[in-house]
Design an enzyme around this catalytic site. Structure first.
Site, PDB file in Angstrom:
ATOM      1  N   ARG A 265      40.391  35.876  40.443  1.00 51.10           N
ATOM      2  CA  ARG A 265      40.314  37.338  39.577  1.00 51.10           C
ATOM      3  C   ARG A 265      41.551  38.067  39.355  1.00 51.10           C
ATOM      4  NH1 ARG A 265      35.716  35.666  38.097  1.00 51.10           N
ATOM      5  NH2 ARG A 265      33.884  36.648  38.382  1.00 51.10           N
TER       6      ARG A 265
ATOM      7  N   GLU B 228      41.725  42.640  32.506  1.00 48.29           N
ATOM      8  CA  GLU B 228      41.382  41.531  31.093  1.00 48.29           C
ATOM      9  C   GLU B 228      39.933  42.412  30.459  1.00 48.29           C
ATOM     10  OE1 GLU B 228      38.737  38.080  32.925  1.00 48.29           O
ATOM     11  OE2 GLU B 228      40.732  37.964  33.633  1.00 48.29           O
TER      12      GLU B 228
ATOM     13  N   HIS C  28      40.679  33.091  30.666  1.00 51.69           N
ATOM     14  CA  HIS C  28      39.295  33.277  31.669  1.00 51.69           C
ATOM     15  C   HIS C  28      38.511  32.280  31.018  1.00 51.69           C
ATOM     16  CE1 HIS C  28      37.296  35.822  34.835  1.00 51.69           C
ATOM     17  NE2 HIS C  28      36.942  34.652  34.928  1.00 51.69           N
TER      18      HIS C  28
END
Length: 322
Positions: free
Chosen positions: A239, A268, A286
């Site tokens: 993460r 993000e 991601h």
């Protein structure tokens, strides 16, 4: 009447059809990322929601939603949930573990190989028309075979990554909140437990795959990067916030480590623009779990959790506060 639910982001149309057999569904196929205020308004009168990590389920939100009974996250991580507040409010929470383990592990290897062997850097150079001859020292990278793989966060995905190292004859060392059983260590290519500092100092390739929490914020910062080999690569599949991005940018720019591969970033989808000026970092948006089969399995898993929870059954992947 069927319970009303919100599907907070765009999803496969057949999953909406599947949910519609059980619920009155408000969908968001335009894929608008709702602000906290918009999300609250959309959830009013809803018994449940199917969310992704962009939807923060906070105490403030829950206090305005007395009808909400369950939220199913289409992700293995759930740092967007205030699990303590959900438990206090009697709102069930679930995630989608296991179905993405192997796909995410595959992508971890893709990032590691791309960073170590300078694949994206050399492709950009080629596309820019700079290739005019062969040279012995063009894009010298690091070998994976025979090297040491360090893993911080040895859960299901970490173990899947470790298993893949067998074919590369790699030594695996890891750090985790708790040590694996001897059987798990053997299955994970005879992985050896070590302190965080030992993993940082010994790893030729460092893989981060630990859950985000306040305790894991900036697990890798300037001090940790200084412990790593100057030839090492760092891969973050976990993460944003696990790594101090500013410190990492400085380490990459100054060649204190050789390269990085990043699928996640602080704040993000915004990310630090200085990453774009660096040639020794591989950047992806991601997408570690983004195979079609896996994303479909995640959506179906989240839907099944929601159906179970709102029909009085225990969701298969119920999250509990420990």
């Amino acid at each position: 009447m069927k319970p009303a639910i919100l599907v907070a982001r765009a999803i496969f149309p057949d999953v909406l059809t599947y949910l519609s057999a059980h619920f009155e569904v408000e969908s968001n196929q335009d894929d608008v990322v709702f602000s906290p205020e918009e999300l609250t308004q959309r959830l009013k009168g809803k018994a449940g929601a199917l969310t992704t990590s962009s939807a923060r389920i906070s105490r403030e939100l829950l206090q305005q939603l007395p009808d909400l009974k369950m939220v199913a996250n289409m992700a293995v991580g759930y740092d967007n949930f205030d699990l303590a507040a959900m438990t206090a409010c009697g709102v069930l929470a679930s995630n989608t573990p296991d179905v993405l383990n192997e796909t995410t592990a595959d992508f971890g290897w893709a990032l590691m190989m791309a960073a170590a062997r300078r694949i994206t850097e050399s492709e950009h150079w080629l596309r820019d028309g700079q290739w005019s001859k062969w040279r012995y020292d063009y894009f010298l990278g690091a070998d994976l075979h025979g090297s040491t793989l360090g893993i911080i966060g040895m859960g299901r995905i970490g173990q899947a990554i470790a298993r893949r190292s067998t074919g590369f004859n790699m030594k695996v060392i890891y750090h985790n909140r708790s040590r694996l059983s001897p059987e798990q260590e053997t299955y994970a290519n005879h992985a050896q437990y070590a302190s965080k500092e030992e993993v940082l100092r010994q790893a030729d390739h460092l893989m981060l795959i630990l859950p985000y929490s306040a305790a894991s914020h900036h697990t890798i910062g300037a001090a940790e990067l200084a412990m790593m080999k100057p030839t090492a690569t760092l891969i973050n599949l976990a993460r944003g916030g696990i790594v101090d991005d500013v410190a990492l940018i400085a380490a990459l720019r100054d060649k204190r480590i050789a390269a990085a591969g990043l699928d996640v970033f602080e704040s993000e989808p915004k990310f630090h623009p200085d990453f774009l000026s660096l040639s020794n970092v591989v950047l992806t948006p991601h997408i570690a779990s983004a195979s079609e089969a896996t994303r479909r399995a995640m959506a179906k898993c989240a839907a099944d959790n929601l159906i179970a929870g709102l029909s009085g059954q225990t969701p298969p992947n119920l999250l509990k506060l420990f």
